[in-house]
Design an enzyme around this catalytic site. Structure first.
Site, short mmCIF file in Angstrom:
data_model
loop_
_atom_site.label_atom_id
_atom_site.label_comp_id
_atom_site.label_asym_id
_atom_site.label_seq_id
_atom_site.Cartn_x
_atom_site.Cartn_y
_atom_site.Cartn_z
N ARG A 33 0.83 -1.21 0.00
CA ARG A 33 0.00 0.00 0.00
C ARG A 33 0.86 1.26 0.00
O ARG A 33 0.51 2.26 -0.61
CB ARG A 33 -0.95 -0.01 1.20
CG ARG A 33 -1.91 1.18 1.19
CD ARG A 33 -3.00 1.06 2.24
NE ARG A 33 -4.01 0.10 1.85
CZ ARG A 33 -4.25 -1.04 2.47
NH1 ARG A 33 -3.52 -1.39 3.51
NH2 ARG A 33 -5.19 -1.86 2.06
N ALA A 34 2.00 1.23 0.69
CA ALA A 34 2.87 2.40 0.72
C ALA A 34 3.33 2.78 -0.68
O ALA A 34 3.36 3.97 -1.04
CB ALA A 34 4.08 2.14 1.62
#
Length: 338
Positions: A243-244
């Protein structure tokens, strides 16, 4: 643009990083919202309300503590659905927030399943309600802004990671900044209309800049060169999951649009790095590699204190070592004295 009835974002003293993060989330709501950490009395709600003026319609919806799931997502009238063959939907807070800002104060005090629900809608831009086999979908494209004071309780890491950007407000602004904050607040309270007129130029410029960035966003490519840089830095920060990487790439593109650039450049990647990594970066390094068990370790020197590898056991302890048995000693034999 709305008829600003609350404190304009352009007039907020300092907090430049937070204002930038809010603008980026307004440019691309798919970033996933902003989580603001800090104690009470730090103007978090003022900043969130000011952001609503940068969006078309200026809609601002507050989610109160204690709100039920039905109040948030809306309800379906089963009697109307079964009797009249149509789904009668009563909108909730997510429908009201569409196109604006949904502000959740003390998000860490909400039940986990409600936080999860809010984050789902913020990421997808759609609210899906289903009851007894009858479903209804509607647009719910809003900028999610959550606030929390870590002293009142933490947010589970799985939920923390789902907020796109994360910042902490400085609880101790400099004396000159404190004084200016009080002056502007007093001026706004004394004559809101005159204060808004004083800041109309700066607020309009901020609004137009956000609008231009939103319009140019889709034309900026999510290119491989930027993604490779971001993926390497996410790997170096030892973040969990991907997700980062996704959020960082979207936020960098929004920053490029904010600058009026045609592509993502290193300055855009650097500008949003801390927003993306602050709540995802591992605080404890991975454990050090253990030495092979078939190779004996050298004994510690008696002239210097032994050093314990970071992350192994308790400070000051030595790891257990296998002891090899020495030569067997025969007990002494006693002879009878003549």
């Amino acid at each position: 643009m709305s008829d600003m009835t609350h404190f304009p974002l352009a007039a907020v003293v300092a907090a430049d990083d937070l204002k930038l993060a809010l603008c980026l989330a307004a440019i691309d709501p798919a970033i996933g919202g902003v989580l603001i950490e800090g104690p009470r009395g730090m103007a978090k709600s003022t900043l969130a309300r000011g952001l609503a003026d940068l969006l078309d319609g200026g809609r601002f919806v507050t989610l109160p503590l204690g709100a039920s799931e039905e109040r948030i997502v809306g309800t379906l009238d089963l009697d109307a659905a079964l009797g009249e063959g149509r789904a009668q939907f009563s909108p909730g807070l997510l429908a009201r927030a569409d196109g604006g800002v949904l502000y959740v104060d003390e998000v860490n005090l909400l039940p986990d399943h409600l936080v999860d629900l809010l984050l789902d809608a913020a990421a997808s831009g759609v609210n899906h309600v289903e009851r007894d086999g009858i479903s209804h979908r509607h647009a719910a494209r809003f900028v999610l802004i959550g606030t929390m004071n870590a002293e009142e309780g933490e947010l589970r890491p799985q939920l923390l990671d789902r907020f796109g950007l994360n910042l902490a407000l400085d609880a101790q602004p400099q004396p000159a900044q404190r004084a200016e904050i009080v002056r502007r607040r007093l001026a706004f309270d004394a004559d809101p209309q005159a204060f808004l007129e004083r800041w109309q130029g700066e607020q309009t410029e901020l609004h137009e800049r956000c609008q231009r960035a939103r319009q140019s966003l889709a034309a900026i490519p999510l290119d491989d060169a930027a993604l490779e840089q971001i993926s390497q830095r996410c790997f170096a920060a030892a973040v969990d999951g991907l997700r980062a990487d996704l959020v960082w790439l979207r936020a960098a593109r929004a920053h490029a649009a904010w600058r009026g650039a045609a592509c993502i450049e290193p300055v855009d990647i650097d500008a949003v790095a801390e927003f993306v990594l602050r709540h995802r970066r591992r605080h404890t390094p991975p454990p050090a590699a253990q030495p092979p068990q078939n190779q004996p370790e050298s004994p510690p020197s008696h002239n210097a204190p032994s050093e314990q590898p970071q992350g192994e056991g308790q400070w000051g302890e030595l790891p257990a070592q296998a002891q090899s048995p020495g030569p067997r000693r025969e007990p002494p034999r006693w002879t009878k004295k003549p």
